[in-house]
Scaffold this active site. Structure first.
Site, PDB file in Angstrom:
ATOM      1  N   MET A 100       0.640  -1.338   0.048  1.00 47.20           N
ATOM      2  CA  MET A 100       0.275   0.106  -0.096  1.00 47.20           C
ATOM      3  C   MET A 100       0.961   1.270  -0.099  1.00 47.20           C
ATOM      4  O   MET A 100       1.994   1.651   0.864  1.00 47.20           O
ATOM      5  CB  MET A 100      -0.954  -0.025   1.766  1.00 47.20           C
ATOM      6  CG  MET A 100      -1.313  -1.281   1.298  1.00 47.20           C
ATOM      7  SD  MET A 100      -2.717  -0.993   3.144  1.00 47.20           S
ATOM      8  CE  MET A 100      -1.463  -1.427   4.072  1.00 47.20           C
ATOM      9  N   ILE A 157       1.640  -5.374   8.260  1.00 39.38           N
ATOM     10  CA  ILE A 157       2.857  -4.588   8.464  1.00 39.38           C
ATOM     11  C   ILE A 157       3.483  -3.321   8.506  1.00 39.38           C
ATOM     12  O   ILE A 157       3.242  -2.790   6.869  1.00 39.38           O
ATOM     13  CB  ILE A 157       3.978  -5.886   7.718  1.00 39.38           C
ATOM     14  CG1 ILE A 157       3.477  -6.896   7.620  1.00 39.38           C
ATOM     15  CG2 ILE A 157       5.416  -4.878   8.066  1.00 39.38           C
ATOM     16  CD1 ILE A 157       3.527  -8.364   6.210  1.00 39.38           C
ATOM     17  N   GLY A 187       1.462   4.602   4.542  1.00 43.20           N
ATOM     18  CA  GLY A 187       2.258   3.382   3.647  1.00 43.20           C
ATOM     19  C   GLY A 187       2.899   2.200   4.170  1.00 43.20           C
ATOM     20  O   GLY A 187       3.080   2.161   5.678  1.00 43.20           O
ATOM     21  N   SER A 188       2.164   1.274   3.635  1.00 45.85           N
ATOM     22  CA  SER A 188       2.769  -0.237   4.844  1.00 45.85           C
ATOM     23  C   SER A 188       2.790  -1.393   3.407  1.00 45.85           C
ATOM     24  O   SER A 188       2.739  -1.230   2.092  1.00 45.85           O
ATOM     25  CB  SER A 188       2.239  -0.552   6.079  1.00 45.85           C
ATOM     26  OG  SER A 188       0.737  -0.046   5.849  1.00 45.85           O
ATOM     27  N   ARG A 189       2.293  -2.694   3.952  1.00 49.15           N
ATOM     28  CA  ARG A 189       2.184  -3.829   3.226  1.00 49.15           C
ATOM     29  C   ARG A 189       1.191  -4.783   4.142  1.00 49.15           C
ATOM     30  O   ARG A 189       1.432  -4.927   5.660  1.00 49.15           O
ATOM     31  CB  ARG A 189       2.993  -5.003   3.209  1.00 49.15           C
ATOM     32  CG  ARG A 189       2.992  -5.851   3.163  1.00 49.15           C
ATOM     33  CD  ARG A 189       4.477  -6.603   2.791  1.00 49.15           C
ATOM     34  NE  ARG A 189       5.242  -7.957   2.609  1.00 49.15           N
ATOM     35  CZ  ARG A 189       6.385  -8.762   2.307  1.00 49.15           C
ATOM     36  NH1 ARG A 189       7.142  -7.847   1.418  1.00 49.15           N
ATOM     37  NH2 ARG A 189       6.087  -9.643   1.753  1.00 49.15           N
TER      38      ARG A 189
END
Length: 219
Positions: A100, A157, A187-189
């Site tokens: 993301m 995450i 922002g991440s995953r």
């Protein structure tokens, strides 16, 4: 489109900073350098609008199907591979990872309906979200949802910028497909661990929408 509840505090702080800095600029800069004052205003306004947009919660026609897994997050598919899960399953799983960016919608959703049987937060590093070791070394929160014989692990995450994971699920809860699982700021995953042999419906580099795009079929 509405604003997600996780954004209220951040937007309020950003608005206060925006107003304060522009007042200072008006009183101390605009008189002798109006152009600089205008530049400050435009830059700060752009930053404020970006923060507001980050917490947007757009209206969507969700995909509901109890035989399918739906993508839990917006973003781009960056990993589809077999991995050995050390945390919960202790065996091989098929991992699908969605990255993301800060421009994506950041609410996370349940990919299926079922019972929450595991929920655990892990402290960790803040490697960039696309780093191979971010799944096991970064700050993260893992949940497992069980439906029949299927157990699906969803892992939020944190990345180099995202340092605030919010997770709403606790063991013993019954959840519905596409209800909110949590939120990750800036922002991440998200990793999804599926049984080996699962029929994946997405491909690498594909852009997906949380609650809409079909991720895979249940075994």
């Amino acid at each position: 489109m509405t604003i997600h509840k996780e954004g209220y505090k951040s937007i309020a702080i950003a608005t206060l900073i925006f107003a304060s800095l522009n007042l200072l600029s008006f009183f101390f800069i605009s008189a002798y350098s109006p152009l600089v004052s205008w530049i400050i205003f435009v830059v700060l306004l752009a930053l404020l609008l970006f923060i507001i947009s980050f917490f947007r919660l757009p209206a969507r026609n969700m995909t509901y199907d109890e035989s399918l897994l739906i993508c839990p997050a917006d973003g781009k598919v960056v990993v589809i591979e077999e991995v050995f899960d050390e945390e919960y399953f202790k065996d091989k799983r098929l991992q699908v990872s969605i990255f993301m960016s800060p421009a994506n919608v950041h609410v996370n959703r349940n990919p299926l309906s079922g019972d929450v049987i595991y929920s655990k937060y892990h402290k960790g590093k803040y490697l960039v979200a696309w780093h191979p070791k971010s799944s096991t070394e970064n700050e993260r929160h893992s949940v497992v949802i069980k439906k029949g014989n299927n157990e699906i692990l969803v892992k939020q995450i944190a990345g180099a910028v995202a340092k605030r994971i919010v997770n709403y699920l606790q063991p013993g809860m019954q959840v519905m497909q596409n209800e909110e699982l949590g939120f990750i700021k800036f922002g991440s995953r998200v990793d999804i661990l599926l049984p080996i042999g699962s029929r994946v419906n997405v491909s690498l580099e594909q852009k997906v929408k949380g609650g809409v795009t079909v991720l895979a079929g249940l075994l």
